[in-house]
Motif scaffolding. Structure first.
Motif, PDB file in Angstrom:
ATOM      1  N   LEU A  94       0.847  -1.201   0.000  1.00 42.56           N
ATOM      2  CA  LEU A  94       0.000   0.000   0.000  1.00 42.56           C
ATOM      3  C   LEU A  94       0.883   1.252   0.000  1.00 42.56           C
ATOM      4  O   LEU A  94       0.648   2.203  -0.743  1.00 42.56           O
ATOM      5  N   MET A  95       1.931   1.215   0.827  1.00 47.76           N
ATOM      6  CA  MET A  95       2.792   2.398   0.925  1.00 47.76           C
ATOM      7  C   MET A  95       3.649   2.580  -0.335  1.00 47.76           C
ATOM      8  O   MET A  95       3.666   3.655  -0.927  1.00 47.76           O
ATOM      9  N   THR A  96       4.329   1.517  -0.759  1.00 45.95           N
ATOM     10  CA  THR A  96       5.203   1.676  -1.927  1.00 45.95           C
ATOM     11  C   THR A  96       4.372   2.037  -3.157  1.00 45.95           C
ATOM     12  O   THR A  96       4.763   2.882  -3.965  1.00 45.95           O
ATOM     13  N   HIS A  97       3.190   1.408  -3.256  1.00 47.53           N
ATOM     14  CA  HIS A  97       2.309   1.726  -4.385  1.00 47.53           C
ATOM     15  C   HIS A  97       1.904   3.197  -4.354  1.00 47.53           C
ATOM     16  O   HIS A  97       1.836   3.857  -5.394  1.00 47.53           O
ATOM     17  N   ALA A  98       1.629   3.707  -3.148  1.00 49.80           N
ATOM     18  CA  ALA A  98       1.269   5.127  -3.042  1.00 49.80           C
ATOM     19  C   ALA A  98       2.383   5.979  -3.629  1.00 49.80           C
ATOM     20  O   ALA A  98       2.123   6.936  -4.364  1.00 49.80           O
ATOM     21  N   PHE A  99       3.631   5.621  -3.352  1.00 46.20           N
ATOM     22  CA  PHE A  99       4.752   6.410  -3.878  1.00 46.20           C
ATOM     23  C   PHE A  99       4.832   6.324  -5.395  1.00 46.20           C
ATOM     24  O   PHE A  99       4.815   7.317  -6.092  1.00 46.20           O
ATOM     25  N   PHE A 100       4.929   5.087  -5.914  1.00 51.24           N
ATOM     26  CA  PHE A 100       5.217   5.011  -7.346  1.00 51.24           C
ATOM     27  C   PHE A 100       4.001   5.309  -8.209  1.00 51.24           C
ATOM     28  O   PHE A 100       4.139   5.840  -9.298  1.00 51.24           O
ATOM     29  N   LYS A 101       2.793   5.018  -7.683  1.00 48.89           N
ATOM     30  CA  LYS A 101       1.625   5.307  -8.500  1.00 48.89           C
ATOM     31  C   LYS A 101       1.327   6.804  -8.523  1.00 48.89           C
ATOM     32  O   LYS A 101       0.967   7.374  -9.567  1.00 48.89           O
ATOM     33  N   ALA A 102       1.513   7.458  -7.365  1.00 47.63           N
ATOM     34  CA  ALA A 102       1.348   8.917  -7.356  1.00 47.63           C
ATOM     35  C   ALA A 102       2.340   9.542  -8.332  1.00 47.63           C
ATOM     36  O   ALA A 102       2.009  10.453  -9.088  1.00 47.63           O
ATOM     37  N   LEU A 103       3.548   9.016  -8.330  1.00 42.70           N
ATOM     38  CA  LEU A 103       4.584   9.513  -9.231  1.00 42.70           C
ATOM     39  C   LEU A 103       4.183   9.327 -10.690  1.00 42.70           C
ATOM     40  O   LEU A 103       4.303  10.243 -11.518  1.00 42.70           O
ATOM     41  N   LEU A 104       3.675   8.127 -11.021  1.00 43.36           N
ATOM     42  CA  LEU A 104       3.281   7.864 -12.405  1.00 43.36           C
ATOM     43  C   LEU A 104       2.176   8.813 -12.852  1.00 43.36           C
ATOM     44  O   LEU A 104       2.190   9.330 -13.969  1.00 43.36           O
ATOM     45  N   PHE A 105       1.194   9.041 -11.968  1.00 35.09           N
ATOM     46  CA  PHE A 105       0.109   9.947 -12.338  1.00 35.09           C
ATOM     47  C   PHE A 105       0.618  11.369 -12.522  1.00 35.09           C
ATOM     48  O   PHE A 105       0.183  12.094 -13.419  1.00 35.09           O
ATOM     49  N   MET A 106       1.537  11.785 -11.637  1.00 33.99           N
ATOM     50  CA  MET A 106       2.080  13.130 -11.782  1.00 33.99           C
ATOM     51  C   MET A 106       2.810  13.266 -13.114  1.00 33.99           C
ATOM     52  O   MET A 106       2.662  14.274 -13.823  1.00 33.99           O
ATOM     53  N   ALA A 107       3.569  12.239 -13.468  1.00 35.17           N
ATOM     54  CA  ALA A 107       4.272  12.279 -14.741  1.00 35.17           C
ATOM     55  C   ALA A 107       3.278  12.300 -15.889  1.00 35.17           C
ATOM     56  O   ALA A 107       3.427  13.049 -16.863  1.00 35.17           O
ATOM     57  N   ALA A 108       2.204  11.507 -15.738  1.00 40.75           N
ATOM     58  CA  ALA A 108       1.164  11.503 -16.766  1.00 40.75           C
ATOM     59  C   ALA A 108       0.539  12.887 -16.879  1.00 40.75           C
ATOM     60  O   ALA A 108       0.255  13.364 -17.983  1.00 40.75           O
ATOM     61  N   GLY A 109       0.347  13.538 -15.724  1.00 40.03           N
ATOM     62  CA  GLY A 109      -0.216  14.882 -15.732  1.00 40.03           C
ATOM     63  C   GLY A 109       0.663  15.844 -16.512  1.00 40.03           C
ATOM     64  O   GLY A 109       0.177  16.711 -17.239  1.00 40.03           O
ATOM     65  N   SER A 110       1.946  15.656 -16.374  1.00 33.58           N
ATOM     66  CA  SER A 110       2.885  16.498 -17.098  1.00 33.58           C
ATOM     67  C   SER A 110       2.721  16.306 -18.607  1.00 33.58           C
ATOM     68  O   SER A 110       2.683  17.264 -19.374  1.00 33.58           O
ATOM     69  N   ILE A 111       2.581  15.050 -19.024  1.00 31.92           N
ATOM     70  CA  ILE A 111       2.385  14.790 -20.454  1.00 31.92           C
ATOM     71  C   ILE A 111       1.066  15.387 -20.925  1.00 31.92           C
ATOM     72  O   ILE A 111       0.986  16.026 -21.974  1.00 31.92           O
ATOM     73  N   ILE A 112       0.005  15.173 -20.104  1.00 34.58           N
ATOM     74  CA  ILE A 112      -1.327  15.639 -20.518  1.00 34.58           C
ATOM     75  C   ILE A 112      -1.315  17.153 -20.666  1.00 34.58           C
ATOM     76  O   ILE A 112      -1.925  17.699 -21.595  1.00 34.58           O
ATOM     77  N   ALA A 113      -0.619  17.836 -19.762  1.00 35.49           N
ATOM     78  CA  ALA A 113      -0.536  19.287 -19.892  1.00 35.49           C
ATOM     79  C   ALA A 113       0.207  19.658 -21.171  1.00 35.49           C
ATOM     80  O   ALA A 113      -0.197  20.565 -21.898  1.00 35.49           O
ATOM     81  N   ALA A 114       1.266  18.916 -21.470  1.00 37.01           N
ATOM     82  CA  ALA A 114       2.017  19.203 -22.690  1.00 37.01           C
ATOM     83  C   ALA A 114       1.172  18.925 -23.927  1.00 37.01           C
ATOM     84  O   ALA A 114       1.320  19.569 -24.962  1.00 37.01           O
ATOM     85  N   MET A 115       0.232  17.976 -23.806  1.00 36.67           N
ATOM     86  CA  MET A 115      -0.649  17.627 -24.922  1.00 36.67           C
ATOM     87  C   MET A 115      -1.902  18.494 -24.929  1.00 36.67           C
ATOM     88  O   MET A 115      -2.845  18.195 -25.667  1.00 36.67           O
ATOM     89  N   ALA A 116      -1.964  19.516 -24.073  1.00 41.99           N
ATOM     90  CA  ALA A 116      -3.154  20.368 -23.963  1.00 41.99           C
ATOM     91  C   ALA A 116      -4.397  19.546 -23.688  1.00 41.99           C
ATOM     92  O   ALA A 116      -5.431  19.682 -24.351  1.00 41.99           O
ATOM     93  N   ASN A 117      -4.309  18.686 -22.693  1.00 42.67           N
ATOM     94  CA  ASN A 117      -5.445  17.924 -22.178  1.00 42.67           C
ATOM     95  C   ASN A 117      -5.853  16.698 -22.983  1.00 42.67           C
ATOM     96  O   ASN A 117      -6.855  16.089 -22.683  1.00 42.67           O
ATOM     97  N   VAL A 118      -5.095  16.359 -23.986  1.00 40.87           N
ATOM     98  CA  VAL A 118      -5.409  15.136 -24.719  1.00 40.87           C
ATOM     99  C   VAL A 118      -4.772  13.959 -23.996  1.00 40.87           C
ATOM    100  O   VAL A 118      -3.617  14.024 -23.584  1.00 40.87           O
ATOM    101  N   GLN A 119      -5.574  12.888 -23.818  1.00 37.64           N
ATOM    102  CA  GLN A 119      -5.055  11.756 -23.044  1.00 37.64           C
ATOM    103  C   GLN A 119      -4.860  10.513 -23.898  1.00 37.64           C
ATOM    104  O   GLN A 119      -4.493   9.461 -23.392  1.00 37.64           O
ATOM    105  N   ASN A 120      -5.154  10.626 -25.188  1.00 35.13           N
ATOM    106  CA  ASN A 120      -5.121   9.458 -26.044  1.00 35.13           C
ATOM    107  C   ASN A 120      -3.679   9.094 -26.408  1.00 35.13           C
ATOM    108  O   ASN A 120      -2.946   9.879 -27.002  1.00 35.13           O
ATOM    109  N   LEU A 121      -3.304   7.845 -26.085  1.00 33.44           N
ATOM    110  CA  LEU A 121      -1.945   7.366 -26.348  1.00 33.44           C
ATOM    111  C   LEU A 121      -1.609   7.398 -27.834  1.00 33.44           C
ATOM    112  O   LEU A 121      -0.458   7.614 -28.215  1.00 33.44           O
ATOM    113  N   ASP A 122      -2.633   7.160 -28.682  1.00 34.16           N
ATOM    114  CA  ASP A 122      -2.379   7.119 -30.123  1.00 34.16           C
ATOM    115  C   ASP A 122      -1.828   8.436 -30.637  1.00 34.16           C
ATOM    116  O   ASP A 122      -1.175   8.481 -31.669  1.00 34.16           O
TER     117      ASP A 122
END
Lengths: 672, 591
Positions: A344-372
C-alpha cells in the motif's frame, strides 16, 4: 490528553482547518495563495503525524492502542457510539502515508492547477478529502468509520466532477458516488451483523470480545461471516474490486492530481486498510477471508488484462491501480497483513509519481489523453521521462525498486499459505508479467518513437494550446471550466511539480529498504502491536527457499515483460496489429473491459429506469390517481349529495361532513 | 421558573390576530415577532428539559368539556420536545421567507400562517385524545385556505383532492377517537375520559383495538403520506405556495408520524403488535416506491415530494420496529427531515427564480457557475437529504435500520436499497440543476443577503446537529423506551438491545434473590429488571415447558446443572431470568 493523542487530533484537524480557511475565503485568495495555504496545512499535519508516531513507538507495547474520545455521538438505547479515534500503529502508519503523499500532491497541484478558474475550490476540496481520509483511518468505532468512509466518497465525487460543466465528468461523478453509497450500505449492514454478536460499535471492545471468545466463539459463525462479507462489499466498492470497479476508470475525468491522490495513492486503498483493521474478525471467519482473497486475485488479473489494450493514458494507469489493489486485497485476506500494507505504501509512492508524470504529459498535450496521439516526448521532457521510468520500474517489480520487495512479499506469503492459495500466487505472477508489459507499453508509446507535433513544439520552447472541446466526447467546452487554460505547466518548467515528483521518485526507488527479506523488518516491527495475537502474523512465514525463488521469478518475469514490450512497440511496431487479428476474441474481451459496464447497465441501470417509468406512467396514473383517488372522490361526492343540495363549495363539504360525522358518531357511542 | 405551555401554544395565533388588525407590511413583521418568541420558548424548553425525569413535564391539566370527559391537558416529554423545536424553527424560517415576497391580502395570509402554527403545536402538546383530534384537524384548515388563496395553477382540483383524502382520514380518526374513549370507560365502569394516560391505564379489548388502530393508521398514513394513500400529493405539492409547502412537508407530515408514537403504540399495543408486519411492509413499499418515483420525475417539487414519501417510510419503519433504538431513530429522523425540507424548498424557489421561473430540472443546469455560495449550501442540503454519514439524518437512518434489523432482519436489508436510491435522486437533482451545461433560460446569480439570512443558519444547524445528534437522543431516551414497552411486551420479545442484554443479565443475576421488584410510578406495573421497562407480568413469569431452561451460576456466569443451589434459570428464548419451577425459592418473582 497525552502527547500522542494531541498530535493525532492535530494531524486530523489541520487539513479541515485548511479546507475551511480556503472555502470561507474563496473570494479573497488571489494567485497561488490558496495552494500555499492548503499545502502548508498538509505539511503541518504530516509533521504532527510524525511526532505522534515517534511518541507512540516510545510507549510499551500494550500501551500502543488507545481510544481517544471527544464526546458522546450517539449513545442511546442499545448503542454506544462516541466521537472517538483509535490510535495505534496501524492508524498512524496510514496517517503518515496519507498526509505525506497528500502533502507532496498538494505541492504539485500548486503549479499544475494555476490557470484553473476553480483554483481555490480545488484546494478546499483536496484539503477536505485529506481530512475525510484521516477520519476513516483514525476512526475508533464503526459509526465514525462509516462517516469517514462516506466523506471520502463525497470528496471523491466532488473532485471527479470538478469540471462540472462537462457531462462526462458529472456522469462519472454520480456513478462513483452511487457505487460508493452501495459500499456504505454494505458497511452499515455488516456493522449490524457484527453488532448483533458483540453488542458494541467500539473497535477495541469488539476485538476484545472476539479474542476472548465472548462473541462469535465458533469459527465461521453465520452472522460473523455475513458481517465480514458485507464489510467486503464496502471494501470492494471503495477499492474498485470486481464487480464494483467500473467507477474507477471513469473517475479519471477528474484533474490529474486528483487521480494521483485519491484514485491511486489513498482513498482506493481504504478497503485494504479496512480488512487489515478487522483482522480479528476475518481470522474468525476464514470463509469470508477466502472470498476476499479470490476476488482480489480475480481483480488483479482482470485489470491487468484490460490495461494491456486501453488507449487512454490515465485509464491504463487506473486499471493498473485496480490490479495493484487486487494484490493488496489478496494479501490482507490471506493473512499477509504487513505485506499488503507495505505494498500500500510503496504503491502510493510510485503510483502517485506515475500519475504526476502523466499529468505532465497531458498538460504538454493540452489535455489530450489518447496514447495514439502521443509519442517522442523523451527529449522534450527528460525529467518527466526519468520519473516515468522510475515509477514504471517500481510498478513492474524490478529490483531494487520498492515495488519489487513489496509485491514479492505478498506473493511469497500467499504461496506460503499452501493449498489453493498457491494458485492465487501463480496468477499473481502471471499478472506481474502483464504489469511490466502494459507499463512499458505506455513508456515506449508516449516517450519513444518520432516526436509528435506537441513534442516538437515543446522542444522549440512552446506549449500546446488545444481546441476548446472536451477531449472525451468532443462537446464544445466552456472556457471557464475544464480547460487547462493559457497558462499551464509541465514538470520540466515548474519547480513545485519537479520538487514533489523528485521526492516521490526517491521514495519509489528506496522505500524497499524498510523490509528487505532476511535483512530489515521495519514495517513488521512498527505494526507489531496492532497485529499482536494474530495467528497469521505470528505463524505465517514463507520458507527461505520460497522467498528466494519468489524474488528470482518475480524479477525475471518483470524483465521479460519489459523485453516483450520493447520488442512489440520499439523493435517491431507493426506486430501488435497482426496479434490483434489473430487473437480477436481475447483482444475484444480486454478492449471492451470484459463488458462489465454493459452488464451492469443491462441488469441494474436499465431495469431500474424501467421500473421508474412503469411506476410513473402506469401505477401512479391508473391505480393511484384513477382507481383510488377517483373511487374515493366519487364515494364522497355521492355521500355528500344531500348536503350539497343546501350549499356548495368544497370547504363547506368538508365542514358539513365533518360536523355531521362528529354528531353521528358521538351520538352513537354516548346513547347506544 | 414555571413555563406555561399555554403561552407558547397560543402565542403565534395571538400575534397573527394582532397582525390582522394592522395595515401595510406590519402583519408580516408582527408574524415574524410572534414566531420568533415561540422559537425562543421552544429553545428554553429544550435547555430546561430534565433528561433524567420520567413522564410528562410542564404539565397543564384542566377539565375542558367535563360532560364529555375532554381535558385541556398539555405536556412535554422526549417524544415531542424536539418536534416542538422543529415546528417553531421552521415556522420562524418560513415566516421570514414569506416576508421576502409581496402577498395579496397579506393580513389574511399571515393570519392563517399563525393559526397553523398554534394548531400544530396543539397537536404535538395535547395529552388528551379529543384535544389531539381537534388540533390535528384544525391544522389542515389554514393550509386549505392558503392553497386556495395563494396557490399556483390548478389549485382548486388539487385542494379538492386533498380535502377529500383528509376528510376521509379525519372522519375515520374521529370515529376511532370517540370509540376509544367510550370503550375504555365501558371497560372500567368509570365516566368517559379522553385523557391519554387514563385511556392507557384502562386498556381496550384486543378486538376493538384492531379496528380502532386501523382507523387511526389510515388518518396518519394519508397525512404523511404513505403509499398507496398519497394520491393527493402530486397535485397538492404542485399547487401550494412554497413557504407553506415547506411547512406542510417539513412539519405536518411529522405530526402524523408522531401520532403513531403518542397514540397508537401505547393505547393499542395489542393491535400494534398484530399489525407490525403490515405496517412495516407499507413503510417498505413507501420507501421503495417513493424513491423510484423521485428519480423518475423532472419537476423538482415532485422529486422532493416523492422523496418525502420515502423518508416518511423510513420513519414509519423505525416506529414499527417496536423497539427502542428504532423509535429513537424515528424521532430523530422526523426532526432531521423537517430541518432539511425547509432549505430544500427554499433552494427550489431560488433555482426557479434563476431558471426563468421553471421548476423543471430540464430547464435548469449550470447554475453553480455564477452562484458558488448557493452551490455550497445546496450540496450540504443534498448530502443531508440523502442521509450521508456525518449528517444527523444518517444517525437517524442508522438507528431506524438497526431497530428493524433486530426485529425483522429481511425488511431492514430490503429497506437499505432505499438508501442507495436516495443517493440517486438527491444527487440527480443537484447535478441537473447546478452542473452540466447552462440551460437555455438560465440567468444565474448568487444568494442575496436576505436569502442568506434564511438559508445559512438552517444549514449551519444541520451541520451542528450532525456533529452532536446526542443532544436530541439523550432527551428522547426515556420517553421512547416507555412508549414502545407495552407493545414490545405483547410481542414477547427480549429487549433486543444486544449491547445491553448481557450486562443487564449480569446485573439481574447479581441482584439478591427475592428482592422486591421495582414498580413503575406511572403505570403501577412491575419493572422488568432485565429490560428496565415495565412489562406485562403475564408475559414474563410463565416459564416454558420444563427442561428447556438454562441454569446459570450468577457469580461465574457459567452454565450449571439444573437444581444447583443459587443458580438462576434463564429462558433461552428470551434470554431473561424467569421463575424456576425446580428451585422456586431461590429465584422467586414476587408478584
Amino acid at each position: 490528553m497525552s502527547t500522542v493523542e494531541t498530535f493525532t487530533w492535530l494531524a486530523l484537524l489541520l487539513p479541515l482547518a485548511g479546507a475551511v480557511i480556503n472555502g470561507v475565503g474563496f473570494r479573497v485568495w488571489k494567485g497561488k495563495t490558496a495552494g500555499v495555504i492548503g499545502t502548508f496545512f498538509l505539511f503541518a499535519a504530516f509533521a504532527c503525524a510524525v511526532v505522534a508516531a515517534i511518541k507512540l513507538k516510545s510507549l510499551p507495547h500494550e500501551a500502543q492502542h488507545a481510544t481517544s474520545v471527544a464526546w458522546d455521538y450517539a449513545a442511546t438505547l442499545g448503542i454506544d457510539a462516541q466521537l472517538s479515534l483509535l490510535i495505534d500503529p496501524l492508524a498512524l502508519y496510514m496517517t503518515l502515508v496519507v498526509t505525506g503523499v497528500s502533502a507532496l500532491i498538494h505541492l504539485y497541484s500548486v503549479a499544475y492547477m494555476t490557470s484553473d478558474e476553480g483554483y481555490v475550490r480545488f484546494f478546499a476540496y483536496l484539503n477536505f478529502f485529506v481530512f475525510s481520509m484521516l477520519v476513516l483511518v483514525l476512526a475508533g468505532n464503526f459509526l465514525i468509520l462509516i462517516v469517514g468512509w462516506a466523506f471520502v466518497g463525497a470528496a471523491s465525487y466532488m473532485l471527479i466532477s470538478f469540471w462540472y460543466r462537462r457531462t462526462t465528468a458529472t456522469n462519472a461523478g454520480i456513478k462513483a458516488f452511487v457505487i460508493n453509497v452501495l459500499g456504505d450500505v454494505g458497511l452499515v449492514l455488516g456493522t449490524y451483523f457484527i453488532f448483533k454478536g458483540t453488542g458494541s460499535l467500539d473497535f477495541l471492545t469488539t476485538f476484545k470480545e472476539i479474542e476472548e471468545g465472548a462473541a462469535f466463539a465458533t469459527e465461521n459463525d453465520g452472522d460473523l461471516v455475513a458481517g465480514c462479507l458485507l464489510l467486503l462489499v464496502g471494501a470492494f466498492a471503495k477499492s474498485a474490486q470486481v464487480p464494483l470497479h467500473t467507477w474507477l476508470p471513469d473517475a479519471m475525468e477528474g484533474p490529474t492530481p486528483v487521480s494521483s491522490l485519491i484514485h491511486a495513492a489513498t482513498m482506493v486503498t481504504a478497503g485494504v486498510y479496512l480488512i487489515a483493521r478487522m483482522w480479528p474478525l476475518f481470522e474468525q471467519a476464514p470463509a469470508a477471508a477466502n472470498v476476499g482473497a479470490i476476488i482480489g486475485c480475480a481483480t488483479l488479473f482482470i485489470a491487468a488484462t484490460i490495461a494491456l489494450t486501453q488507449t487512454d493514458l490515465k485509464r491504463v494507469i487506473a486499471y493498473s491501480t485496480m490490479s495493484q489493489i487486487g494484490y493488496m486485497v489478496m494479501a490482507v485476506c490471506s493473512g499477509a497483513y504487513v505485506a499488503g500494507l507495505f505494498h500500500l505504501m510503496t504503491h502510493a509512492f510510485f503510483k502517485a509519481l506515475l500519475f504526476m508524470a502523466a499529468g505532465s504529459i497531458i498538460a504538454a498535450m493540452a489535455n489530450v489523453q489518447n496514447l495514439d496521439k502521443m509519442g517522442g516526448f523523451r527529449r522534450s521532457m527528460p525529467f518527466t521521462y526519468g520519473c516515468f521510468i522510475v515509477g514504471g520500474l517500481a510498478l513492474s517489480g524490478i529490483p531494487p525498486f520498492s515495488g519489487f520487495f513489496s509485491k514479492d512479499e505478498i506473493l511469497a506469503y500467499t504461496a506460503a499459505r499452501g493449498d489453493w492459495h498457491v494458485a492465487l500466487a501463480v496468477i499473481g505472477y502471471v499478472a506481474a508479467f502483464m504489469t511490466a508489459v502494459y507499463t512499458f507499453r505506455l513508456i515506449f508509446r508516449a516517450f519513444w518513437g518520432d516526436p509528435v507535433k506537441e513534442a516538437q513544439e515543446l522542444e522549440a520552447g512552446h506549449m500546446a494550446h488545444g481546441e476548446h472541446v472536451n477531449p472525451a466526447n468532443g462537446e464544445p467546452e466552456d472556457t471557464h471550466v475544464g480547460f487547462p487554460g493559457p497558462e499551464h505547466h509541465i514538470a520540466e518548467r515548474a519547480p513545485e511539480m519537479k520538487g514533489a515528483m523528485g521526492v516521490l521518485a526517491v521514495l519509489a526507488t528506496i522505500a524497499g529498504v524498510l523490509q528487505i527479506p532476511f535483512v530489515t523488518h521495519w514495517v513488521d516491527t512498527f505494526l507489531e502491536p496492532t497485529f499482536e495475537g494474530s495467528f497469521y502474523f505470528e505463524d505465517l512465514h514463507p520458507s527461505d527457499s520460497l522467498t528466494i525463488a519468489g524474488m528470482v521469478i518475480g524479477a525475471s518475469l518483470g524483465l521479460a515483460g519489459i523485453a516483450l514490450a520493447y520488442r512489440l512497440w520499439v523493435q517491431k511496431p507493426g506486430t501488435t496489429a497482426a496479434l490483434i487479428e489473430r487473437f480477436r476474441p481475447l483482444y475484444s474481451l480486454s478492449f471492451h473491459k470484459w463488458w462489465f459496464d454493459e452488464l451492469i447497465d443491462a441488469i441494474i441501470v436499465r431495469p431500474a429506469a424501467w421500473v421508474g417509468r412503469v411506476c410513473d406512467q402506469q401505477v401512479e396514473r391508473i391505480l393511484i390517481n384513477g382507481v383510488l383517488t377517483g373511487g374515493t372522490t366519487g364515494l364522497v361526492k355521492s355521500a355528500s349529495a344531500a348536503v350539497r343540495g343546501v350549499q356548495s363549495g368544497f370547504l363547506r363539504y368538508y365542514a358539513a361532513a365533518f360536523a355531521l360525522g362528529t354528531v353521528a358518531v358521538t351520538f352513537y357511542f354516548l346513547v347506544a | 421558573m414555571t413555563l406555561h405551555l399555554s403561552i407558547m401554544l397560543w402565542l403565534p395565533a395571538a400575534f397573527a390576530l394582532l397582525g390582522a388588525l394592522l395595515p401595510g407590511k406590519l402583519p408580516g413583521r408582527i408574524a415574524i415577532l410572534g414566531s420568533l418568541l415561540t422559537l425562543a420558548y421552544a429553545v428554553v424548553y429544550v435547555v430546561d428539559f430534565d433528561t433524567g425525569k420520567d413522564g410528562l413535564q410542564y404539565l397543564t391539566d384542566e377539565a375542558w368539556i367535563e360532560a364529555l370527559g375532554i381535558n385541556y391537558k398539555l405536556g412535554i416529554d422526549g417524544l415531542n420536545l424536539f418536534l416542538i423545536l422543529l415546528t417553531a424553527l421552521l415556522w420562524f424560517g418560513a415566516t421570514l421567507w414569506a416576508n421576502l415576497k409581496e402577498w395579496e391580502h397579506a393580513r389574511t395570509f399571515f393570519l392563517w400562517l399563525g393559526i397553523g402554527e398554534t394548531a400544530v403545536l396543539g397537536a404535538l402538546l395535547a395529552q388528551d385524545l379529543a384535544l389531539f383530534v381537534v388540533f390535528f384537524d384544525l391544522m389542515l384548515v389554514p393550509f386549505f385556505f392558503i392553497t386556495v388563496g395563494w396557490g399556483g395553477k390548478d389549485r382548486v382540483p388539487a385542494v379538492t383532492k386533498l380535502v377529500i383524502y383528509t376528510l376521509v382520514g379525519s372522519l375515520l380518526m374521529l370515529t376511532a377517537a370517540v370509540a376509544t374513549g367510550v370503550l375504555a370507560a365501558e371497560g372500567t365502569g368509570n365516566p368517559v375520559d379522553f385523557d391519554l394516560s387514563v385511556i392507557q391505564a384502562s386498556g381496550l379489548s384486543e378486538g376493538s383495538q384492531k379496528w380502532i388502530f386501523l382507523f387511526f393508521a389510515a388518518a396518519f398514513l394519508v397525512k404523511m403520506p404513505a403509499v398507496p394513500l398519497h394520491g393527493w400529493l402530486p397535485d397538492g405539492y404542485s399547487a401550494m405556495p412554497l413557504p407553506a409547502l415547506a411547512l406542510f412537508s417539513g412539519v405536518l407530515s411529522k405530526v402524523a408520524a408522531y401520532g403513531f408514537l403518542r397514540i397508537s403504540l401505547p393505547l393499542f399495543p395489542d393491535a400494534a403488535a398484530d399489525f407490525q408486519e403490515l405496517m412495516l411492509i407499507l413503510a417498505l413499499v413507501s420507501i421503495l416506491y417513493g424513491s423510484v418515483m423521485a428519480f423518475s420525475q423532472t419537476n423538482a417539487r415532485l422529486i422532493l415530494g416523492y422523496s418525502s414519501i420515502a423518508q416518511l417510510g423510513f420513519i414509519t419503519l423505525g416506529i414499527f420496529a417496536i423497539e427502542g433504538t428504532g423509535a429513537q431513530g424515528a424521532i430523530l429522523q422526523s426532526v432531521n427531515h423537517g430541518l432539511v425540507t425547509l432549505p430544500a424548498m427554499f433552494i427550489l424557489a431560488l433555482l426557479a427564480a434563476r431558471a426563468g421561473g421553471s421548476e423543471d430540472i430540464r430547464d435548469m443546469g449550470g447554475i453553480a457557475f455564477k452562484a458558488p455560495v448557493l452551490a455550497v449550501f445546496f450540496v450540504i442540503t443534498t448530502f443531508a437529504l440523502l442521509a450521508m454519514p456525518g449528517s444527523s439524518n444518517f444517525v437517524g437512518e442508522f438507528l431506524i435500520l438497526l431497530g428493524v434489523f433486530k426485529t425483522q432482519m429481511a425488511i431492514a436489508i430490503i429497506a437499505s436499497i432505499g438508501v442507495v436510491l436516495a443517493s440517486v435522486y438527491a444527487l440527480r437533482l443537484f447535478i441537473r440543476a447546478m452542473h452540466n451545461r447552462v440551460g437555455a433560460d438560465v440567468d444565474s446569480r448568487d444568494l442575496s443577503l436576505a436569502d442568506g439570512v434564511i438559508l445559512v443558519p438552517v444549514v449551519l444547524l444541520i451541520i451542528a446537529f450532525g456533529l452532536y445528534p446526542q443532544l436530541a437522543l439523550e432527551r428522547g431516551e426515556k420517553a421512547t423506551a416507555a412508549v414502545v414497552a407495552p407493545a414490545r411486551a405483547i410481542l414477547g420479545e427480549p429487549t433486543g438491545n444486544y449491547g445491553l442484554a448481557e450486562e443487564e443479565a449480569e446485573a439481574a443475576a447479581e441482584e439478591p434473590a427475592g428482592a422486591a421488584p421495582q414498580i413503575d410510578p406511572t403505570t403501577g406495573q412491575p419493572i422488568d429488571p432485565a429490560t428496565g421497562q415495565t412489562a406485562d407480568p403475564s408475559a414474563q413469569g410463565a416459564p416454558p415447558a420444563g427442561g428447556e431452561l438454562i441454569y446459570v451460576d450468577p457469580t461465574s456466569g457459567q452454565q450449571v446443572a439444573p437444581g444447583t443451589p443459587g443458580a438462576i434459570a434463564i429462558d433461552p428464548a428470551t434470554g431473561q431470568p424467569v421463575e424456576d419451577p425446580a428451585a422456586g425459592a431461590v429465584n422467586e418473582v414476587t408478584p
